[in-house]
Design a protein around this motif. Structure first.
Motif, PDB file in Angstrom:
ATOM      1  N   PHE A 101       0.818  -1.208   0.000  1.00 47.53           N
ATOM      2  CA  PHE A 101       0.000   0.000   0.000  1.00 47.53           C
ATOM      3  C   PHE A 101       0.856   1.265   0.000  1.00 47.53           C
ATOM      4  N   GLY A 102       0.397   2.247  -0.772  1.00 48.05           N
ATOM      5  CA  GLY A 102       0.958   3.590  -0.694  1.00 48.05           C
ATOM      6  C   GLY A 102      -0.141   4.513  -0.200  1.00 48.05           C
ATOM      7  N   PHE A 103       0.149   5.294   0.831  1.00 43.50           N
ATOM      8  CA  PHE A 103      -0.881   6.091   1.494  1.00 43.50           C
ATOM      9  C   PHE A 103      -0.721   7.579   1.180  1.00 43.50           C
ATOM     10  N   ILE A 104      -1.831   8.206   0.796  1.00 46.05           N
ATOM     11  CA  ILE A 104      -1.887   9.659   0.631  1.00 46.05           C
ATOM     12  C   ILE A 104      -2.907  10.164   1.650  1.00 46.05           C
ATOM     13  N   PHE A 105      -2.418  10.858   2.661  1.00 45.47           N
ATOM     14  CA  PHE A 105      -3.278  11.266   3.764  1.00 45.47           C
ATOM     15  C   PHE A 105      -3.973  12.592   3.456  1.00 45.47           C
ATOM     16  N   GLN A 106      -5.104  12.806   4.105  1.00 45.80           N
ATOM     17  CA  GLN A 106      -5.893  14.012   3.866  1.00 45.80           C
ATOM     18  C   GLN A 106      -5.082  15.274   4.155  1.00 45.80           C
ATOM     19  N   GLN A 107      -4.297  15.257   5.223  1.00 44.05           N
ATOM     20  CA  GLN A 107      -3.476  16.414   5.586  1.00 44.05           C
ATOM     21  C   GLN A 107      -2.045  16.289   5.051  1.00 44.05           C
ATOM     22  N   PHE A 108      -1.803  15.310   4.181  1.00 44.92           N
ATOM     23  CA  PHE A 108      -0.509  15.015   3.549  1.00 44.92           C
ATOM     24  C   PHE A 108       0.510  14.446   4.539  1.00 44.92           C
ATOM     25  N   HIS A 109       0.590  14.996   5.768  1.00 46.42           N
ATOM     26  CA  HIS A 109       1.519  14.512   6.795  1.00 46.42           C
ATOM     27  C   HIS A 109       2.966  14.492   6.309  1.00 46.42           C
ATOM     28  N   LEU A 110       3.362  15.510   5.568  1.00 48.42           N
ATOM     29  CA  LEU A 110       4.768  15.660   5.212  1.00 48.42           C
ATOM     30  C   LEU A 110       5.538  16.141   6.440  1.00 48.42           C
ATOM     31  N   VAL A 111       6.797  15.741   6.532  1.00 46.01           N
ATOM     32  CA  VAL A 111       7.615  16.080   7.698  1.00 46.01           C
ATOM     33  C   VAL A 111       8.231  17.458   7.489  1.00 46.01           C
ATOM     34  N   ARG A 112       7.826  18.395   8.304  1.00 51.23           N
ATOM     35  CA  ARG A 112       8.333  19.760   8.188  1.00 51.23           C
ATOM     36  C   ARG A 112       9.790  19.831   8.635  1.00 51.23           C
ATOM     37  N   GLY A 113      10.514  20.771   8.049  1.00 48.01           N
ATOM     38  CA  GLY A 113      11.902  20.982   8.434  1.00 48.01           C
ATOM     39  C   GLY A 113      12.901  20.229   7.583  1.00 48.01           C
ATOM     40  N   ILE A 114      12.420  19.321   6.719  1.00 51.24           N
ATOM     41  CA  ILE A 114      13.312  18.620   5.799  1.00 51.24           C
ATOM     42  C   ILE A 114      12.803  18.834   4.375  1.00 51.24           C
ATOM     43  N   SER A 115      13.613  18.463   3.410  1.00 53.19           N
ATOM     44  CA  SER A 115      13.288  18.768   2.018  1.00 53.19           C
ATOM     45  C   SER A 115      12.184  17.865   1.473  1.00 53.19           C
ATOM     46  N   ALA A 116      11.630  18.297   0.350  1.00 50.91           N
ATOM     47  CA  ALA A 116      10.631  17.488  -0.343  1.00 50.91           C
ATOM     48  C   ALA A 116      11.222  16.135  -0.741  1.00 50.91           C
ATOM     49  N   LEU A 117      12.454  16.146  -1.240  1.00 51.02           N
ATOM     50  CA  LEU A 117      13.110  14.898  -1.638  1.00 51.02           C
ATOM     51  C   LEU A 117      13.269  13.956  -0.454  1.00 51.02           C
ATOM     52  N   ASP A 118      13.695  14.476   0.688  1.00 53.38           N
ATOM     53  CA  ASP A 118      13.855  13.635   1.875  1.00 53.38           C
ATOM     54  C   ASP A 118      12.523  13.020   2.293  1.00 53.38           C
ATOM     55  N   ASN A 119      11.442  13.783   2.175  1.00 56.67           N
ATOM     56  CA  ASN A 119      10.120  13.256   2.505  1.00 56.67           C
ATOM     57  C   ASN A 119       9.748  12.088   1.602  1.00 56.67           C
ATOM     58  N   VAL A 120      10.030  12.223   0.318  1.00 51.07           N
ATOM     59  CA  VAL A 120       9.695  11.155  -0.627  1.00 51.07           C
ATOM     60  C   VAL A 120      10.488   9.889  -0.313  1.00 51.07           C
ATOM     61  N   MET A 121      11.724  10.042   0.106  1.00 54.56           N
ATOM     62  CA  MET A 121      12.602   8.896   0.337  1.00 54.56           C
ATOM     63  C   MET A 121      12.299   8.145   1.633  1.00 54.56           C
ATOM     64  N   LEU A 122      11.676   8.796   2.590  1.00 57.23           N
ATOM     65  CA  LEU A 122      11.525   8.228   3.935  1.00 57.23           C
ATOM     66  C   LEU A 122      10.956   6.803   3.972  1.00 57.23           C
ATOM     67  N   PRO A 123       9.843   6.494   3.274  1.00 62.74           N
ATOM     68  CA  PRO A 123       9.273   5.150   3.412  1.00 62.74           C
ATOM     69  C   PRO A 123      10.163   4.037   2.864  1.00 62.74           C
ATOM     70  N   ALA A 124      11.166   4.392   2.053  1.00 64.54           N
ATOM     71  CA  ALA A 124      12.017   3.366   1.443  1.00 64.54           C
ATOM     72  C   ALA A 124      13.176   2.949   2.339  1.00 64.54           C
ATOM     73  N   TYR A 125      13.537   3.764   3.306  1.00 63.07           N
ATOM     74  CA  TYR A 125      14.709   3.461   4.132  1.00 63.07           C
ATOM     75  C   TYR A 125      14.627   2.110   4.847  1.00 63.07           C
ATOM     76  N   PRO A 126      13.472   1.725   5.434  1.00 60.43           N
ATOM     77  CA  PRO A 126      13.437   0.442   6.158  1.00 60.43           C
ATOM     78  C   PRO A 126      13.673  -0.781   5.277  1.00 60.43           C
ATOM     79  N   LEU A 127      13.559  -0.632   3.955  1.00 62.14           N
ATOM     80  CA  LEU A 127      13.733  -1.782   3.066  1.00 62.14           C
ATOM     81  C   LEU A 127      15.198  -2.100   2.802  1.00 62.14           C
ATOM     82  N   GLY A 128      16.103  -1.200   3.210  1.00 60.06           N
ATOM     83  CA  GLY A 128      17.527  -1.510   3.164  1.00 60.06           C
ATOM     84  C   GLY A 128      18.205  -1.335   1.822  1.00 60.06           C
TER      85      GLY A 128
END
Length: 237
Positions: A101-128
């Motif tokens: 599943f890929g989730f798009i939340f109503q409020q987006f829930h992007l992490v403030r204080g970091i870049s757009a690119l870093d936000n996109v990459m976040l869910p992939a980190y646990p996969l190694g």
């Protein structure tokens, strides 16, 4: 793809403020389709999405998941496996959520204080995967969604439409077969809402399934939508 059988979700069970958010829903959702859960605010759409996406467990009932591409981390043993996810341990549900599943939340829930690119990459980190591989895939997604020029900007500096496209790229970073979006146009104007639905058209052409909740006619009346499921008072209307 997904079968819900007499699913119920109750909050504060046995207390004076007990609330039945989902009350006996049975539903079959097909693969490579665009499905809209339609209903007013408070009808149970968001709770139903959380159950479909394995983010919450039902109080009772069963949910079964089957994908032609197989389920991540589970042997196929020939044919297309069907997995009852209702009582799986949390570690298995986490694995399914990350890859299915890929989730798009109503409020987006992007992490403030970091870049757009870093936000996109976040869910992939646990996969190694190697950092460079993740970064390239994230930039490719942002390019396809016409937001790569904002990759290094902090997300609080993005417009509403840009923030949503970043949220979509984040939802796609692990190449999930199913996209779940909760009220995706609620904070967008008409032009951006239609732009979002044009992205849904492209996702369907890529073979993905999209399950959206909305009370916006731009969403549920869109030609790309295959099925509209009306939800009211926690039941299929």
């Amino acid at each position: 793809m997904l079968n819900l059988m007499n699913v119920k979700k109750t909050f504060n069970g046995g207390r004076p403020n007990e609330f039945k958010a989902i009350d006996g829903v049975s539903l079959s959702l097909g693969e490579n389709r665009v499905i809209v859960l339609k209903g007013p605010s408070g009808s149970g759409k968001t709770t139903l999405l959380s159950l479909i996406g394995c983010m919450a467990r039902p109080t009772s009932g069963r949910i079964r998941l089957r994908l032609r591409s197989g389920l991540p981390g589970f042997p196929q043993n020939g044919g297309t496996p069907e997995l009852e996810v209702t009582s799986l341990p949390e570690r298995f549900l986490t694995r399914i959520r990350r890859k299915t599943f890929g989730f798009i939340f109503q409020q987006f829930h992007l992490v403030r204080g970091i870049s757009a690119l870093d936000n996109v990459m976040l869910p992939a980190y646990p996969l190694g995967e190697p950092f460079g591989v993740i970064r390239k895939r994230a930039l490719d997604l942002m390019e396809k969604l016409s937001v790569s020029h904002r990759a290094t900007e902090r997300v609080e500096w993005l417009s509403g439409g840009e923030a949503q496209r970043v949220a979509i790229a984040r939802a796609l970073i692990n190449d999930p077969p199913v996209i779940i979006a909760d009220e995706p146009t609620s904070h967008l104007d008409t032009h951006l809402s239609r732009e979002f639905m044009s992205i849904v058209v492209k996702l369907k052409k890529q073979g993905k399934t999209a399950i959206l909740s909305s009370h916006d006619p731009i969403v549920y009346d869109a030609p790309v939508v295959d099925d509209v499921v009306s939800v009211r008072d926690g039941k299929i209307a």
